[in-house]
Design a protein around this motif. Structure first.
Motif, mmCIF file in Angstrom:
data_model
loop_
_atom_site.group_PDB
_atom_site.id
_atom_site.type_symbol
_atom_site.label_atom_id
_atom_site.label_comp_id
_atom_site.label_asym_id
_atom_site.label_seq_id
_atom_site.Cartn_x
_atom_site.Cartn_y
_atom_site.Cartn_z
ATOM 1 N N TRP A 11 11.556 -24.872 38.992
ATOM 2 C CA TRP A 11 12.777 -24.785 39.798
ATOM 3 C C TRP A 11 14.013 -24.602 38.940
ATOM 4 O O TRP A 11 14.918 -23.851 39.299
ATOM 5 C CB TRP A 11 12.925 -26.077 40.611
ATOM 6 N N PHE A 12 14.068 -25.323 37.828
ATOM 7 C CA PHE A 12 15.315 -25.348 37.069
ATOM 8 C C PHE A 12 15.558 -24.053 36.310
ATOM 9 O O PHE A 12 16.712 -23.651 36.129
ATOM 10 C CB PHE A 12 15.310 -26.536 36.104
ATOM 11 N N ARG A 13 14.520 -23.364 35.873
ATOM 12 C CA ARG A 13 14.737 -22.112 35.142
ATOM 13 C C ARG A 13 15.420 -21.063 36.013
ATOM 14 O O ARG A 13 16.382 -20.431 35.559
ATOM 15 C CB ARG A 13 13.411 -21.613 34.564
ATOM 16 N N PRO A 14 14.995 -20.837 37.259
ATOM 17 C CA PRO A 14 15.778 -19.938 38.118
ATOM 18 C C PRO A 14 17.194 -20.452 38.380
ATOM 19 O O PRO A 14 18.123 -19.654 38.539
ATOM 20 C CB PRO A 14 14.958 -19.877 39.408
ATOM 21 N N ARG B 82 18.564 -9.144 42.004
ATOM 22 C CA ARG B 82 17.409 -8.802 42.832
ATOM 23 C C ARG B 82 16.149 -9.473 42.301
ATOM 24 O O ARG B 82 15.352 -10.039 43.051
ATOM 25 C CB ARG B 82 17.213 -7.283 42.883
ATOM 26 N N LEU B 83 15.960 -9.413 40.994
ATOM 27 C CA LEU B 83 14.779 -10.021 40.383
ATOM 28 C C LEU B 83 14.770 -11.539 40.572
ATOM 29 O O LEU B 83 13.726 -12.136 40.832
ATOM 30 C CB LEU B 83 14.733 -9.676 38.888
ATOM 31 N N LEU B 84 15.936 -12.155 40.447
ATOM 32 C CA LEU B 84 16.026 -13.607 40.612
ATOM 33 C C LEU B 84 15.660 -14.010 42.030
ATOM 34 O O LEU B 84 14.956 -15.003 42.256
ATOM 35 C CB LEU B 84 17.448 -14.067 40.261
ATOM 36 N N ARG B 85 16.105 -13.238 43.000
ATOM 37 C CA ARG B 85 15.774 -13.561 44.385
ATOM 38 C C ARG B 85 14.287 -13.350 44.657
ATOM 39 O O ARG B 85 13.677 -14.100 45.434
ATOM 40 C CB ARG B 85 16.638 -12.724 45.322
ATOM 41 N N ASP B 86 13.691 -12.344 44.017
ATOM 42 C CA ASP B 86 12.247 -12.165 44.152
ATOM 43 C C ASP B 86 11.495 -13.370 43.593
ATOM 44 O O ASP B 86 10.531 -13.854 44.186
ATOM 45 C CB ASP B 86 11.802 -10.896 43.410
ATOM 46 N N VAL B 87 11.922 -13.853 42.421
ATOM 47 C CA VAL B 87 11.284 -15.008 41.795
ATOM 48 C C VAL B 87 11.407 -16.237 42.695
ATOM 49 O O VAL B 87 10.440 -16.991 42.886
ATOM 50 C CB VAL B 87 11.910 -15.272 40.408
ATOM 51 N N ALA B 88 12.592 -16.458 43.257
ATOM 52 C CA ALA B 88 12.789 -17.612 44.138
ATOM 53 C C ALA B 88 11.916 -17.508 45.385
ATOM 54 O O ALA B 88 11.356 -18.516 45.845
ATOM 55 C CB ALA B 88 14.260 -17.721 44.528
ATOM 56 N N PRO C 22 4.244 -18.806 42.595
ATOM 57 C CA PRO C 22 5.177 -18.434 41.528
ATOM 58 C C PRO C 22 4.473 -17.738 40.371
ATOM 59 O O PRO C 22 3.325 -18.051 40.045
ATOM 60 C CB PRO C 22 5.730 -19.788 41.077
ATOM 61 N N ASN C 23 5.166 -16.784 39.777
ATOM 62 C CA ASN C 23 4.693 -16.128 38.560
ATOM 63 C C ASN C 23 5.524 -16.698 37.416
ATOM 64 O O ASN C 23 6.685 -16.337 37.241
ATOM 65 C CB ASN C 23 4.862 -14.612 38.672
ATOM 66 N N THR C 24 4.928 -17.614 36.650
ATOM 67 C CA THR C 24 5.681 -18.300 35.603
ATOM 68 C C THR C 24 6.183 -17.337 34.534
ATOM 69 O O THR C 24 7.208 -17.585 33.908
ATOM 70 C CB THR C 24 4.830 -19.389 34.951
ATOM 71 N N PHE C 25 5.472 -16.239 34.332
ATOM 72 C CA PHE C 25 5.902 -15.259 33.345
ATOM 73 C C PHE C 25 7.192 -14.572 33.789
ATOM 74 O O PHE C 25 8.108 -14.342 32.995
ATOM 75 C CB PHE C 25 4.806 -14.217 33.103
ATOM 76 N N ARG C 26 7.270 -14.251 35.075
ATOM 77 C CA ARG C 26 8.487 -13.627 35.607
ATOM 78 C C ARG C 26 9.645 -14.624 35.624
ATOM 79 O O ARG C 26 10.797 -14.248 35.394
ATOM 80 C CB ARG C 26 8.222 -13.084 37.008
ATOM 81 N N VAL C 27 9.351 -15.884 35.891
ATOM 82 C CA VAL C 27 10.391 -16.915 35.816
ATOM 83 C C VAL C 27 10.984 -16.937 34.409
ATOM 84 O O VAL C 27 12.204 -16.984 34.227
ATOM 85 C CB VAL C 27 9.824 -18.292 36.204
ATOM 86 N N SER C 28 10.122 -16.903 33.400
ATOM 87 C CA SER C 28 10.593 -16.886 32.012
ATOM 88 C C SER C 28 11.446 -15.651 31.730
ATOM 89 O O SER C 28 12.501 -15.734 31.102
ATOM 90 C CB SER C 28 9.397 -16.912 31.054
ATOM 91 N N GLY C 29 10.990 -14.499 32.195
ATOM 92 C CA GLY C 29 11.722 -13.265 31.937
ATOM 93 C C GLY C 29 13.101 -13.258 32.557
ATOM 94 O O GLY C 29 14.082 -12.828 31.939
ATOM 95 N N THR D 192 14.598 -21.847 24.962
ATOM 96 C CA THR D 192 15.350 -20.768 24.320
ATOM 97 C C THR D 192 14.677 -19.423 24.573
ATOM 98 O O THR D 192 13.542 -19.342 25.045
ATOM 99 C CB THR D 192 15.439 -21.005 22.809
ATOM 100 N N GLY D 193 15.393 -18.356 24.208
ATOM 101 C CA GLY D 193 14.875 -17.013 24.430
ATOM 102 C C GLY D 193 13.530 -16.772 23.776
ATOM 103 O O GLY D 193 12.665 -16.081 24.339
ATOM 104 N N ASN D 194 13.323 -17.329 22.585
ATOM 105 C CA ASN D 194 12.053 -17.107 21.891
ATOM 106 C C ASN D 194 10.874 -17.657 22.685
ATOM 107 O O ASN D 194 9.804 -17.046 22.741
ATOM 108 C CB ASN D 194 12.088 -17.742 20.499
ATOM 109 N N ILE D 195 11.055 -18.830 23.285
ATOM 110 C CA ILE D 195 9.987 -19.422 24.088
ATOM 111 C C ILE D 195 9.670 -18.524 25.283
ATOM 112 O O ILE D 195 8.504 -18.267 25.607
ATOM 113 C CB ILE D 195 10.388 -20.823 24.552
ATOM 114 N N HIS D 196 10.706 -18.021 25.928
ATOM 115 C CA HIS D 196 10.486 -17.200 27.117
ATOM 116 C C HIS D 196 9.969 -15.809 26.765
ATOM 117 O O HIS D 196 9.224 -15.219 27.554
ATOM 118 C CB HIS D 196 11.764 -17.140 27.939
#
Length: 409
Positions: A259-262, A306-312, A320-327, A374-378
């Motif tokens: 939840w918090f990443r979005p 648009r991508l953020l709303r798709d993820v939500a 949920p697609n955790t990979f897309r959440v990271s991206g 951080t960005g490297n993790i994602h």
């Protein structure tokens, strides 16, 4: 702010449009208070009457504990969905992200309670956070360990008296930790990933110590260091105690991050959009290459939106697609920084001196890189999703080859 027929709409699309209109209006009240909060983080007490400051407490509280009053219109939901919350977060950050993070309420802890708590535990926690104003904290990050949930060192040991537990250890970079009444703390009861527990704490109990840390940006969040010195935890405050060990503490941490990443992405998106609009307000005659750069940044932010709303929507649908959440989180943090860099360059060499709001936004957005990974993790998460061919949706695959990744990763 009066409720009007404009907002009283039934269909989901129209209701979201009505919510966005309300959030946009409420966010306008945050810009000047945000500057005051940057100078004095405790100044939040002067602005508790603002509707925008009430939104977090109301929207992140389960409906049965929500206390309706005349400050917010009745159509603003309690127990908001992820899609509803990121819409609010984007506009609140457009007004001022520091004011939003400074606002009272259960904050991220509500996600853990939803995932793990039984009814009595929810009564205990939300019965306290529903009082106005009451702050809560979510404590996962530790000194030298960051938010690596499987490497926690804070300990939950059996109470020598034979009843309950004793909490010992430290937590670092915890929003509102030194000012909260209650919180959720992640700790280790045994070795291995299933040895992680989440416990509820009352900051008035013996053994709790906290201090606010000096920070450069997002000062309203009142980032804190917490220490637990043999703090007694009654058995009933161990979240998920009625669940198998494999579905307790670690699952709560993962749900919260999901939840918090979005949410962080929405904060970054809101500030990035505000920076672009600020440039156009200050230089309405901007043309040529400068205007093209601003328009290009706005296009990138809109694609991100648009991508953020798709993820939500995926999170709300339970898929949920955790990979897309990271991206999305990684991309949002980067774009927010790029937007403030662009604004500072277009407004001139002395822009950060001549424009106090821009100076504040320039500092605030740097925090998003470090919030929730951080960005490297994602980047690693995105790479893993691409390797597994589990990153793009079927709609993405319909885009012409060579343009799929633009604005997505």
């Amino acid at each position: 702010m009066p409720e009007s027929a404009t907002y009283a709409l039934d269909t989901r699309g129209e209701r979201m449009d009505a919510l966005e209109q309300y959030f946009r209006e409420a966010a306008r009240e945050l810009r000047e208070p945000g500057l005051a909060l940057d100078a004095d983080p405790d100044a939040v007490h002067r602005f508790l009457h603002l509707p925008a400051v009430r939104l977090q407490q109301h929207m992140l509280t389960p409906a049965r504990y929500a206390r309706h009053d005349d400050v917010l219109p009745s159509f603003v939901p309690a127990e908001a969905s992820c899609a509803e919350w990121i819409l609010a977060a984007e506009w609140l950050a457009y007004g001022d992200p520091g004011m939003t993070l400074a606002s009272p309420g259960p904050a991220l802890s509500t996600v853990v309670l939803r995932a793990l708590a039984d009814e009595a535990q929810q009564d205990w926690f939300f019965g306290r956070t529903s009082d106005w104003p009451t702050w809560a904290f979510f404590a996962l990050t530790e000194p030298e360990k960051g938010s690596a949930a499987t490497e926690l060192t804070a300990r939950l040991d059996a109470d020598p008296s034979g009843e309950g537990w004793v909490l010992s250890g430290e937590k670092m970079y915890i929003g509102n930790g030194a000012h909260a009444r209650v919180g959720v703390v992640f700790c280790r009861r045994a070795t291995g990933p299933w040895g992680i527990e989440a416990v509820m704490v009352d900051t008035g109990d013996p053994g709790f110590h906290a201090e606010t840390l000096p920070i450069i940006g997002l000062r309203g969040a009142r980032i804190s260091r917490l220490r637990f010195d043999g703090m007694r935890i009654p058995p009933e405050r161990v979240l998920g105690r009625h669940r198998p060990r494999s579905r307790r503490g670690l699952q709560g941490a993962l749900q919260a991050m999901l939840w918090f990443r979005p949410s962080v992405a929405a904060f970054a998106l809101g500030v990035g959009r505000a920076a672009c609009d600020y440039v156009l307000e200050q230089r309405p005659a901007l043309a040529g290459a400068g205007r093209a750069e601003v328009d290009g940044m706005i296009d990138r932010l809109n694609r991100l939106r648009r991508l953020l709303r798709d993820v939500a929507a995926e999170i709300d649908a339970g898929s949920p697609n955790t990979f897309r959440v990271s991206g999305v989180k990684m991309r949002a943090a980067r774009l927010a920084e790029d937007a403030t860099l662009l604004a500072a360059r277009l407004l001139g060499p002395a822009s950060l001196v001549e424009h106090p709001w821009l100076d504040k936004a320039y500092r605030d957005v740097r925090a998003f890189e470090f919030m929730e990974g951080t960005g490297n993790i994602h980047r690693r998460g995105v790479f893993q999703g691409l390797l597994r061919d589990d990153y793009f949706t079927s709609r993405d695959r319909d885009v012409r080859p060579g343009r799929v990744a633009e604005g997505v990763v």
